[in-house]
Scaffold this active site. Structure first.
Site, PDB file in Angstrom:
ATOM      1  N   THR A  26    -103.524  -1.397-111.914  1.00  0.00           N
ATOM      2  CA  THR A  26    -103.238  -0.218-111.093  1.00  0.00           C
ATOM      3  C   THR A  26    -103.831   1.057-111.680  1.00  0.00           C
ATOM      4  O   THR A  26    -103.397   2.164-111.333  1.00  0.00           O
ATOM      5  CB  THR A  26    -101.721  -0.046-110.935  1.00  0.00           C
ATOM      6  OG1 THR A  26    -101.115   0.020-112.245  1.00  0.00           O
ATOM      7  CG2 THR A  26    -101.108  -1.194-110.152  1.00  0.00           C
ATOM      8  N   THR A  43    -104.528   4.863-109.654  1.00  0.00           N
ATOM      9  CA  THR A  43    -103.816   5.004-108.378  1.00  0.00           C
ATOM     10  C   THR A  43    -103.596   6.470-107.997  1.00  0.00           C
ATOM     11  O   THR A  43    -103.771   6.851-106.837  1.00  0.00           O
ATOM     12  CB  THR A  43    -102.456   4.287-108.417  1.00  0.00           C
ATOM     13  OG1 THR A  43    -101.746   4.691-109.601  1.00  0.00           O
ATOM     14  CG2 THR A  43    -102.633   2.786-108.424  1.00  0.00           C
TER      15      THR A  43
END
Length: 271
Positions: free
Chosen positions: A214, A217
């Protein structure tokens, strides 16, 4: 024959740091802008030595170099929206805020404080400048929960605290606050964000994907919002479209190196 004018894309500018690993920062911003159909431009504020394991070093650029990049782009090409990311120090925050105040375009402020790995990307001495100089010029501020705590002292432990966090951020002057709840506890719960201008609320929910890759993000979401604003969308519509794009990018995130991989900015082309 198609004229040049009919092919013109909205121009969206990112003012942020460089991520040598390509997952966040300027690199993520420009990938997002390309994927969402706007022309991305950049003002680099800092250079980082960064990979999937963390940030090994960071060097901010001189204020005059940042100011010159900004004026070069804005005065010749023009902008339909601006996004800010890593600004590193109080002098840079204040210089960028002054430039934004003189630019007639919506501004998305991602008040970057730490990296995904927990590395500091903003000097503690710059926090007051973010509060008093940068947030007041923001059309939308997009702090995550750690950044909310850093800027306002409000600790968010559940959805019920998101309103309180948004109110605290709005006190510093942005027109809208987008409080990102992706770090809320509860692996089985939806990822929920709150967008509000203090009078109307928009709750945005999306499935929480079981994916540890991630990195980027926050940069990606803020850039996606800026892309939507650059295309003329109203703030709620721009944020909803950005949330959908980022949710797909997280689901398609991939391993890179030995640590946390990036989201996939090109997922729409491969889905």
């Amino acid at each position: 024959m198609t004229s040049r004018a009919s092919r013109a894309l909205p121009n969206v500018l990112t003012v942020a740091g460089s991520d040598s690993g390509g997952g966040a920062g300027i690199q993520a911003d420009l990938k997002t802008m390309l994927a969402l159909g706007v022309h991305g431009m950049s003002v680099i504020t800092a250079v980082t030595a960064q990979n999937s394991l963390g940030v090994q070093g960071a060097w901010e650029l001189p204020v005059e170099a940042v100011r010159a990049q900004y004026r070069s782009v804005v005065d010749d090409i023009g902008v339909q929206a601006v996004k800010t990311g890593m600004l590193a120090s109080a002098p840079l925050v204040e210089a960028v805020a002054e430039l934004l105040a003189g630019t007639d375009a919506p501004v998305v402020v991602d008040p970057v404080g730490v990296s995904k790995h927990g590395d500091s990307l903003l000097a503690a001495s710059a926090l007051d400048s973010v509060r008093t100089k940068l947030l007041p010029v923001a059309t939308v501020a997009t702090p995550n929960l750690d950044e909310v705590a850093q800027l306002t002292g409000v600790t968010v432990r559940g959805e019920d605290d998101l309103r309180r966090a948004a109110a605290a951020v709005l006190e510093y002057g942005p027109r809208w606050a987008l409080i990102k709840g992706g770090h809320l506890p509860g692996a089985d719960a939806d990822a929920v964000d709150l967008l509000t201008d203090g009078s109307e609320e928009h709750w945005l929910r999306a499935p929480r994907h079981d994916n540890r890759h991630t990195h980027g993000t926050g940069c990606t979401l803020a850039s996606a919002v800026a892309a939507g604003l650059g295309k003329g969308l109203a703030v709620p519509e721009a944020v909803r479209a950005a949330k959908e794009y980022v949710t797909g990018a997280i689901a398609a995130g991939f391993a890179l190196g030995g640590g946390i991989g990036p989201v996939d900015h090109g997922w729409t082309w491969r889905s």
